[in-house]
Design an enzyme around this catalytic site. Structure first.
Site, PDB file in Angstrom:
ATOM      1  N   HIS A 143      -5.511  -3.844  -1.784  1.00 35.88           N
ATOM      2  CA  HIS A 143      -5.273  -2.827  -2.813  1.00 35.88           C
ATOM      3  C   HIS A 143      -5.192  -3.415  -4.216  1.00 35.88           C
ATOM      4  O   HIS A 143      -4.964  -2.679  -5.177  1.00 35.88           O
ATOM      5  CB  HIS A 143      -3.990  -2.053  -2.500  1.00 35.88           C
ATOM      6  CG  HIS A 143      -4.119  -1.116  -1.354  1.00 35.88           C
ATOM      7  ND1 HIS A 143      -4.563   0.180  -1.484  1.00 35.88           N
ATOM      8  CD2 HIS A 143      -3.882  -1.284  -0.025  1.00 35.88           C
ATOM      9  CE1 HIS A 143      -4.584   0.774  -0.298  1.00 35.88           C
ATOM     10  NE2 HIS A 143      -4.170  -0.095   0.600  1.00 35.88           N
ATOM     11  N   SER A 170       0.783  -1.237   0.000  1.00 34.26           N
ATOM     12  CA  SER A 170       0.000   0.000   0.000  1.00 34.26           C
ATOM     13  C   SER A 170       0.812   1.282   0.000  1.00 34.26           C
ATOM     14  O   SER A 170       0.301   2.329  -0.381  1.00 34.26           O
ATOM     15  CB  SER A 170      -0.954   0.011   1.198  1.00 34.26           C
ATOM     16  OG  SER A 170      -0.228  -0.057   2.412  1.00 34.26           O
ATOM     17  N   LYS A 185     -12.331  -0.277  -0.380  1.00 34.03           N
ATOM     18  CA  LYS A 185     -11.440   0.445  -1.297  1.00 34.03           C
ATOM     19  C   LYS A 185     -12.067   0.484  -2.692  1.00 34.03           C
ATOM     20  O   LYS A 185     -12.948   1.285  -2.939  1.00 34.03           O
ATOM     21  CB  LYS A 185     -10.050  -0.167  -1.253  1.00 34.03           C
ATOM     22  CG  LYS A 185      -9.394   0.027   0.124  1.00 34.03           C
ATOM     23  CD  LYS A 185      -7.998  -0.516   0.195  1.00 34.03           C
ATOM     24  CE  LYS A 185      -7.308  -0.130   1.491  1.00 34.03           C
ATOM     25  NZ  LYS A 185      -7.975  -0.613   2.715  1.00 34.03           N
TER      26      LYS A 185
END
Length: 396
Positions: free
Chosen positions: A214, A186, A244
């Site tokens: 991610h 990340s 996300k």
């Protein structure tokens, strides 16, 4: 009367953080977290959210969430094992398994909860975990909670991983051994070397665990890093977040049916915390449907990502070795990094500084997160501000 010892501890340590440029100021956003956000009375180009595909403000998801509130209420009302498992939860988990290419999936209240839940449900003091040194804090905490022996592995160093795996197996000290890695890291945006990791795991008969917070929605036509490498049948645990790229909140573990069955009876956040709200579950399911139906949002995300990377590099910023939309501008000194972020903010760009302990000392950076919702005009404005502030501070 409050504790004098507590007050002394808090005041001394807060002042220490402020003096080192390590104290994080929290900026409340007025309104939605979209490509433009309203902070401290002004509109700013938002380059700090994890809302990769712009789904957090998508009208289709908002409508689905509203409908779920009308039909199922605002809360699930109980933990999953009593009567907090709604039909909506089962639909989401079926969709997640289909999306990730696994037999089954289980949803949790957050991605952080997934790592606290899954690692400690399977690993114990008689086991060992080979963990990449740059793994997310939730992985580190999940490993600690399990009480397994944590063997730190140099970042994406396959020779070090193989050597430490060999030593752990040959020592005969451990019942089970697991390799844990982020799919996408990340802070730097690099991708785990999953084919090599799986090869080492197969050589030594080790478990594999990939936290793809991610990567999901970003790589592998949206299905994530494991799918990107075609390794759905080779990875034991696929961890993801719904907060996300999916744009909502929550997390999940995907894997074999017997793994999911075990987590339902032994993972503590599932057993002892009220389940995800109906609106969140319905919106997450709708988001996954969108990703499975079309790659349009991913294509726009990558287009914007490449545009911003190219622009920042051309200006002379150090953007590291990112292979994903995560685009750090590495400044180094913590105070300079925070000042750079502050000046960007003042000029119209919200790009948050990331400093120790999130990243090692001396590697402070401003992390940029372009999304599918940004326009070229927004990115051009951001680049112009980066150039102005960068030159002003003699960073480029």
């Amino acid at each position: 009367m409050t504790s004098s010892k507590l007050n002394q501890f808090l005041n001394e340590n807060l002042e220490d953080l402020k003096s080192q440029g390590l104290y994080n100021e929290i900026d409340p956003v007025k309104g939605a977290n979209g490509p433009i956000i309203h902070v401290n009375g002004k509109d700013l180009i938002n380059l700090s959210s994890n809302n990769y595909l712009g789904l957090a403000t998508d009208a289709r998801l908002k409508n689905v969430a509203k409908q779920a509130i009308d039909s199922h209420g605002v809360g699930a009302g109980a933990v999953r094992t009593i009567n907090g498992t709604l039909d909506l939860h089962l639909k989401l988990e079926e969709k997640l398994a289909q999306f990730k290419g696994t037999e089954a999936a289980i949803a949790y209240q957050s991605g952080f909860n997934c790592n606290m839940a899954a690692i400690s449900a399977v690993m114990d003091k008689n086991d060992a975990i080979l963990s990449d040194e740059l793994n997310h804090a939730s992985i580190i905490d999940g490993c600690r909670l399990s009480k397994a022996k944590i063997i730190r592995v140099n970042h994406s160093d396959m020779e070090d991983l193989r050597q430490k795996a060999k030593e752990a197996v040959e020592s005969g000290l451990y019942n089970k051994i697991m390799i844990i890695t982020d799919g996408v890291f990340s802070m730097d945006g690099d991708v785990a070397k999953l084919p090599e990791i799986v090869e080492i795991a197969e050589e030594f008969d080790l478990m594999t665990y990939v936290d793809d917070a991610h990567g999901s929605g970003v790589l592998g036509k949206g299905a994530g890093t494991v799918k990107h490498f075609g390794l759905q049948d080779k990875v034991d645990f696929q961890i993801g977040t719904l907060s996300k790229a999916i744009g909502v909140v929550g997390g999940y573990v995907a894997g074999k049916q017997n793994l999911i069955d075990w987590l339902k009876v032994r993972s503590r956040p599932f057993l002892f915390s009220t389940s995800l709200t109906p609106a969140d579950v319905a919106a997450s399911t709708a988001a996954i449907d969108l990703l499975m139906e079309s790659s349009e949002l991913q294509e726009k995300l990558w287009e914007n990502s490449e545009y911003l990377k190219k622009g920042l590099s051309a200006l002379g910023f150090d953007i590291g070795h990112s292979e994903t939309p995560i685009t750090p501008c590495i400044i180094g000194d913590e105070k300079t990094t925070q000042q750079f972020s502050k000046r960007l903010n003042e000029e119209g760009v919200y790009a948050k500084s990331i400093v120790f302990p999130t990243v090692p000392k001396g590697t402070g950076r401003v992390r940029n997160m372009p999304t599918a919702a940004h326009t070229k005009d927004m990115l051009d404005q951001a680049l112009a501000i980066y150039e102005k502030v960068g030159k002003e501070m003699n960073l480029i």
